[in-house]
Enzyme design. Sequence first.
Site, PDB file in Angstrom:
ATOM      1  N   CYS A  74       0.834  -1.208   0.000  1.00  0.00           N
ATOM      2  CA  CYS A  74       0.000   0.000   0.000  1.00  0.00           C
ATOM      3  C   CYS A  74       0.867   1.255   0.000  1.00  0.00           C
ATOM      4  CB  CYS A  74      -0.909   0.011   1.226  1.00  0.00           C
ATOM      5  SG  CYS A  74      -2.001   1.450   1.307  1.00  0.00           S
ATOM      6  N   CYS A  80      -0.672   5.933   7.193  1.00  0.00           N
ATOM      7  CA  CYS A  80      -1.986   5.455   7.603  1.00  0.00           C
ATOM      8  C   CYS A  80      -1.867   4.625   8.871  1.00  0.00           C
ATOM      9  CB  CYS A  80      -2.593   4.622   6.473  1.00  0.00           C
ATOM     10  SG  CYS A  80      -4.174   3.844   6.895  1.00  0.00           S
ATOM     11  N   CYS A 384     -12.800 -12.002  19.568  1.00  0.00           N
ATOM     12  CA  CYS A 384     -11.920 -11.064  18.872  1.00  0.00           C
ATOM     13  C   CYS A 384     -10.870 -10.516  19.821  1.00  0.00           C
ATOM     14  CB  CYS A 384     -12.737  -9.924  18.254  1.00  0.00           C
ATOM     15  SG  CYS A 384     -13.662  -8.960  19.474  1.00  0.00           S
TER      16      CYS A 384
END
Length: 426
Positions: A74, A80, A384
């Site tokens: 990316c 980011c 999670c």
Amino acid sequence: MRSSNRRPEPPKPSGPPVEVVIETIGGEGDGVAPGPIYVPFTLPGETVRATGAGERRDLDAVLVASPERVTPPCPHFGVCGGCALQHWEHAAYLAWKVERLRKTLGLQHIETEILAPFASPPASRRRLALHARPGKRGEARLGYKTRKSWDVIDIAVCPIADPRLEAALPALRRLAAPLLQHPKSAPTLHVTLTTEGLDVEITGVERKSGGLSADARMQLGQIAAEAGFARVTMDGEVQYGARQPLIRVGPAVVALPAGAFLQAVPAAEAMMAAFAVEQVAGAERIADLYCGVGTFTFRLAQVAPVYAADGHAPAIRALTQAIATAPGLKGVTAETRDLARRPVLAVEFKKIDTVLFDPPRAGALEQTAEIAASKVAKVIGVSCNPATFARDARVLIDAGFSLDRVLPVDQFLWSPHVELVGVFTR
């Protein structure tokens, strides 16, 4: 002049550059050198030069690179804040996640078989949370928060996203512009790919001073129509609706409620559900707790009758309405129930022999205690958050269960997070 919505950042401490050798990768994905000193975008065995002061430093240069270092896919990586580990060779990256899971379980003195992990591929995310901030000439910047900052990077591509979401970024950027008319608004667009098109749920718009103007609402509708979006909602209220967003959940078709929880990667959902169904073979009656819109419910109901419970009323309504779309189920009974405040009691499991629970990150301590006190023979735990899973697993193990095996799931590619499905029996 309009506010940029940028929060002032504290000045970074400075000091002379230091050369350090990275020994491990920490819980947030940063390399860890003795001290400890944390340096992002580094790998075990690398010699690097770091700048700043204190424990948290910035990477200045990689002096001796690891053979496991790869080129990040990316162009936004490093700025980011969405991905931390794109620079790591895939097999080594997955092995680190498995070992991290093993160590987390070990903190609760739990040993078990850890199966080969499921790895979500690139370009597979069907859900994104995109932040909007004012840009130039009344346009919006749209993307993710920059690393350790409140600022937002305006993204052009996202290699984790389904290509259809990536292709919609320009339209989503146009949709965000009318939301920024109030200087205190900091909108987030929660975008979901459904069979009927994109479903966009907007949060973070200033509403105390009247919310969006009529003109802004009209612009939202026009932009959504031009882009072919299925629905746009704001804090649960429909702003534009062309089609009811639908998703397929196993054998069922579910009308997705605004803002409802949904697994981020369809392939990861399918793998977790298939694994769970395999483990419940022979069950006579199953409880699916924290069931959401039926991620596991409909698949489990192909094996045995299911009692499903969740605290989100719209999700339960959607699940109930979707039962008619899935012929051949053994039976589903659904209830809206806050399982943290009103867990299913041990006595209520009298006719249930198998329980699946899939709680939020905080875990299910209150509910786990009731399962432990029941006569349930098998439990499937989906999580999670390995730390709260291990805590809850300890309660079950102390009550006579054994954790037979765990399936790690790398649903959030290139992040430090790992999910799992664990199988308990007694």
